[in-house]
Design a protein around this motif. Sequence first.
Motif, short mmCIF file in Angstrom:
data_model
loop_
_atom_site.label_atom_id
_atom_site.label_comp_id
_atom_site.label_asym_id
_atom_site.label_seq_id
_atom_site.Cartn_x
_atom_site.Cartn_y
_atom_site.Cartn_z
N HIS A 14 0.85 -1.20 0.00
CA HIS A 14 0.00 0.00 0.00
C HIS A 14 0.89 1.25 0.00
CE1 HIS A 14 -3.01 2.90 1.38
NE2 HIS A 14 -3.91 2.00 0.98
N ARG A 15 0.49 2.26 -0.78
CA ARG A 15 1.28 3.50 -0.87
C ARG A 15 1.30 4.25 0.44
NH1 ARG A 15 -0.91 5.52 -6.70
NH2 ARG A 15 0.08 3.86 -7.88
N GLY A 16 0.27 4.07 1.24
CA GLY A 16 0.21 4.75 2.54
C GLY A 16 1.34 4.33 3.45
N ASP A 17 1.78 3.09 3.34
CA ASP A 17 2.91 2.59 4.14
C ASP A 17 4.15 3.40 3.81
OD1 ASP A 17 4.45 0.72 5.77
OD2 ASP A 17 5.18 -0.08 3.86
N LEU A 18 4.41 3.63 2.55
CA LEU A 18 5.59 4.40 2.14
C LEU A 18 5.46 5.86 2.57
CD1 LEU A 18 8.27 4.61 0.62
CD2 LEU A 18 6.94 5.06 -1.45
N ILE A 19 4.30 6.46 2.34
CA ILE A 19 4.10 7.87 2.68
C ILE A 19 4.25 8.10 4.18
CG2 ILE A 19 2.38 9.72 2.71
CD1 ILE A 19 1.34 8.50 0.03
N VAL A 76 -3.29 -15.48 9.21
CA VAL A 76 -3.49 -14.50 10.29
C VAL A 76 -3.23 -13.12 9.72
CG1 VAL A 76 -2.69 -13.72 12.55
CG2 VAL A 76 -2.77 -16.15 12.04
N THR A 77 -4.11 -12.18 10.06
CA THR A 77 -3.94 -10.80 9.58
C THR A 77 -3.92 -9.85 10.77
OG1 THR A 77 -6.32 -10.49 9.35
CG2 THR A 77 -5.11 -11.21 7.40
N ILE A 78 -3.29 -8.71 10.55
CA ILE A 78 -3.32 -7.63 11.53
C ILE A 78 -3.34 -6.32 10.74
CG2 ILE A 78 -0.81 -7.57 11.79
CD1 ILE A 78 -1.37 -6.83 14.77
N SER A 79 -4.19 -5.41 11.19
CA SER A 79 -4.31 -4.15 10.46
C SER A 79 -3.17 -3.21 10.84
CB SER A 79 -5.65 -3.49 10.75
OG SER A 79 -5.72 -3.06 12.08
N ARG A 80 -2.79 -2.41 9.89
CA ARG A 80 -1.76 -1.38 10.07
C ARG A 80 -2.27 -0.10 9.45
NH1 ARG A 80 1.71 -3.90 13.50
NH2 ARG A 80 2.57 -5.78 12.62
N GLY A 81 -1.60 1.00 9.72
CA GLY A 81 -1.94 2.26 9.06
C GLY A 81 -3.40 2.64 9.22
N ARG A 101 3.53 -8.08 3.82
CA ARG A 101 3.51 -6.84 4.60
C ARG A 101 2.88 -5.70 3.81
NH1 ARG A 101 6.80 -6.79 9.20
NH2 ARG A 101 7.89 -8.74 9.44
N SER A 102 2.18 -4.86 4.56
CA SER A 102 1.55 -3.65 4.01
C SER A 102 0.66 -3.98 2.82
CB SER A 102 2.61 -2.62 3.61
OG SER A 102 3.47 -2.35 4.68
N LEU A 103 -0.12 -5.00 2.97
CA LEU A 103 -0.97 -5.48 1.89
C LEU A 103 -2.24 -4.63 1.78
CD1 LEU A 103 -1.14 -7.88 -0.15
CD2 LEU A 103 -2.46 -9.07 1.59
N PRO A 104 -2.49 -4.01 0.62
CA PRO A 104 -3.75 -3.28 0.45
C PRO A 104 -4.92 -4.27 0.38
CG PRO A 104 -2.26 -2.93 -1.43
CD PRO A 104 -1.63 -3.94 -0.54
N ARG A 105 -6.10 -3.84 0.74
CA ARG A 105 -7.32 -4.68 0.72
C ARG A 105 -7.09 -6.00 1.46
NH1 ARG A 105 -7.85 -5.41 -5.42
NH2 ARG A 105 -9.07 -7.18 -4.70
N PHE A 106 -6.35 -5.95 2.58
CA PHE A 106 -5.94 -7.19 3.25
C PHE A 106 -7.11 -7.98 3.80
CE2 PHE A 106 -6.25 -6.33 7.80
CZ PHE A 106 -6.46 -4.97 7.80
N ARG A 107 -8.16 -7.31 4.27
CA ARG A 107 -9.32 -8.05 4.80
C ARG A 107 -10.02 -8.84 3.68
NH1 ARG A 107 -9.88 -2.99 7.33
NH2 ARG A 107 -9.28 -3.11 9.51
N ALA A 121 -8.07 -25.61 8.45
CA ALA A 121 -7.24 -24.42 8.39
C ALA A 121 -8.09 -23.17 8.48
CB ALA A 121 -6.42 -24.42 7.11
N ARG A 122 -9.28 -23.24 7.94
CA ARG A 122 -10.19 -22.09 7.98
C ARG A 122 -10.56 -21.75 9.42
NH1 ARG A 122 -14.70 -23.66 4.55
NH2 ARG A 122 -13.07 -23.73 3.00
N GLN A 123 -10.77 -22.78 10.25
CA GLN A 123 -11.12 -22.54 11.65
C GLN A 123 -9.97 -21.92 12.42
OE1 GLN A 123 -12.50 -26.28 13.16
NE2 GLN A 123 -14.56 -25.98 12.35
N ALA A 124 -8.74 -22.27 12.06
CA ALA A 124 -7.57 -21.73 12.76
C ALA A 124 -7.21 -20.33 12.31
CB ALA A 124 -6.37 -22.65 12.54
N SER A 125 -7.76 -19.88 11.21
CA SER A 125 -7.41 -18.59 10.63
C SER A 125 -8.34 -17.49 11.12
CB SER A 125 -7.50 -18.66 9.11
OG SER A 125 -6.64 -19.64 8.62
N THR A 126 -7.75 -16.50 11.77
CA THR A 126 -8.51 -15.36 12.26
C THR A 126 -7.65 -14.11 12.17
OG1 THR A 126 -7.70 -15.65 14.50
CG2 THR A 126 -9.79 -16.71 13.95
N PRO A 127 -8.30 -12.96 12.22
CA PRO A 127 -7.52 -11.75 12.41
C PRO A 127 -6.89 -11.78 13.81
CG PRO A 127 -9.70 -11.22 11.58
CD PRO A 127 -9.70 -12.68 11.93
N LEU A 128 -5.70 -11.23 13.95
CA LEU A 128 -5.00 -11.23 15.22
C LEU A 128 -5.81 -10.45 16.25
CD1 LEU A 128 -2.35 -12.37 16.23
CD2 LEU A 128 -1.33 -10.16 15.87
#
Length: 132
Positions: A14-19, A76-81, A101-107, A121-128
Amino acid sequence: MGIREDVIFEGGPHRGDLILNLVLGFTLIWLPLTIGAVTRALWLRYRITSRRVTVNGGWLGQNRSDVIYSEITKVVTISRGFGFWGDMVITLKDGKRLELRSLPRFRELASYITERIDPQARQASTPLGQAT
């Protein structure tokens, strides 16, 4: 004739990460993170298709990692920015991890990947930070 693959996402971080990191890079403390963000912006590319997840990175973007959905055991995902971008960690059956890292549209991308992996695997996968 090859196997048909639909591209869901193709691009860099994502460009926001760089900015954000360039703005905060004026402080000496943030300088290493700024260098990391510039490096990601220059050489890191993601490609998520209907068959696999591909990450091109490393020095000058010379390293390539391909993962098919049947190899994934956990996402596993975690939001940033402020939630505009996020990090995703994909755990494979052999225990290795692939970081996006810094993946746009990550959700949206995490839910797309999670829909295509095994039900266990789907059951084990959640947002952090969310309980399973």
